[in-house]
Motif scaffolding. Sequence first.
Motif, PDB file in Angstrom:
ATOM      1  N   THR A   1       0.840  -1.195   0.000  1.00  0.00           N
ATOM      2  CA  THR A   1       0.000   0.000   0.000  1.00  0.00           C
ATOM      3  C   THR A   1       0.875   1.245   0.000  1.00  0.00           C
ATOM      4  O   THR A   1       2.068   1.184   0.344  1.00  0.00           O
ATOM      5  N   PRO A   2       0.300   2.416  -0.363  1.00  0.00           N
ATOM      6  CA  PRO A   2       1.094   3.650  -0.336  1.00  0.00           C
ATOM      7  C   PRO A   2       1.635   3.985   1.050  1.00  0.00           C
ATOM      8  O   PRO A   2       2.654   4.663   1.181  1.00  0.00           O
TER       9      PRO A   2
ATOM     10  N   THR B   1      -8.579   1.073  -6.256  1.00  0.00           N
ATOM     11  CA  THR B   1      -7.604   0.540  -5.314  1.00  0.00           C
ATOM     12  C   THR B   1      -6.324   1.359  -5.342  1.00  0.00           C
ATOM     13  O   THR B   1      -5.883   1.824  -6.399  1.00  0.00           O
ATOM     14  N   GLN B   2      -5.716   1.540  -4.187  1.00  0.00           N
ATOM     15  CA  GLN B   2      -4.478   2.307  -4.078  1.00  0.00           C
ATOM     16  C   GLN B   2      -3.254   1.409  -3.960  1.00  0.00           C
ATOM     17  O   GLN B   2      -2.158   1.885  -3.676  1.00  0.00           O
ATOM     18  N   ARG B   3      -3.409   0.122  -4.208  1.00  0.00           N
ATOM     19  CA  ARG B   3      -2.283  -0.794  -4.082  1.00  0.00           C
ATOM     20  C   ARG B   3      -1.203  -0.457  -5.098  1.00  0.00           C
ATOM     21  O   ARG B   3      -1.495  -0.205  -6.277  1.00  0.00           O
TER      22      ARG B   3
ATOM     23  N   ARG C   1      -9.179  -1.995 -11.583  1.00  0.00           N
ATOM     24  CA  ARG C   1      -8.765  -1.375 -10.316  1.00  0.00           C
ATOM     25  C   ARG C   1      -9.970  -0.906  -9.513  1.00  0.00           C
ATOM     26  O   ARG C   1      -9.966  -0.946  -8.273  1.00  0.00           O
TER      27      ARG C   1
ATOM     28  N   GLY D   1     -10.988  -2.166  -5.875  1.00  0.00           N
ATOM     29  CA  GLY D   1     -11.221  -1.177  -4.826  1.00  0.00           C
ATOM     30  C   GLY D   1     -12.510  -1.435  -4.074  1.00  0.00           C
ATOM     31  O   GLY D   1     -12.552  -1.334  -2.836  1.00  0.00           O
TER      32      GLY D   1
END
Length: 287
Positions: free
Chosen positions: A34-35, A186-188, A200, A204
């Motif tokens: 993740t970020p 999604t922020q992956r 995505r 999410g």
Amino acid sequence: MNVLHFAADHWKDGLEIVLLTVAIYYTWRFFKGTPGANVLIGLVVLFLAVMLLSQLLGLTVIGSIFESLSKVLVIAMVIIFQPELRRGLAALGGHRMFFAANQSRETLELVREITFDLANRQLGALIAIERGQNIEGFAESGVKIDCALSTELAVSIFFPKTPLHDGGIIIRNDRIVSAACIFPITQRADLDRALGLRHRAALGLTEESDAIVIVVSEETGIVSICHRGLIERSFDPESFDHRLAELFTLKDEPDSKQLAGKGAVAGARRHSVVGHPSEPGNDRLAF
């Protein structure tokens, strides 16, 4: 006897060590990819380095400052890692032990018919099927239609240049409750670059709810199923029907590390979303 006495006197210490180890492991596993992962590593390294130096060199002022800062670290963590914590709490609250699947066999068969009709026409689609957890908040982001599920209606919705073709539809029981819905992306950071916005968005939504999301590729007609933040791809009608039945009868689902190459579903190539190269010939998967 000495061992037994030692175990009797210190079993609580051992239990604490085990619980802390498990907590640290699952925290890292949750944040990995993740970020916020790099931020978490940076904070831990900085905190440990400063505390170690202050102890070794006797830097009492710096040590006391960081000790005071550690008391507000929890609040800072909530602010910094708000997206990750929100996703984790949503996943915990939407765990299948708290909710039961609510789709009939007839509805799932109709979903299969719709999915592969769209795939044969090479119409890109994003179809979310609600399970136990209510996703009304995402339904409100689209256009309320509340009508019976049908192949003709789905084709009309996802036909290019129609007003509702962008975004996804949400199915509840045997009805389409909303169309043109906006799903969270999604922020992956560890996803295959070949995955476009439609896939995505599907991932999410499954990260924030227990919904099952079906994606049909516009360019190749490849059918994918997303659930629990994972994506499984390249289904034929038989394997698709089998997999939906598994997901909606609450059978044990495989761990993400066991998905690749698992042969429980004949004809389907199933992939974890992490660390797998893109398949040759796949489309760019964009909206």
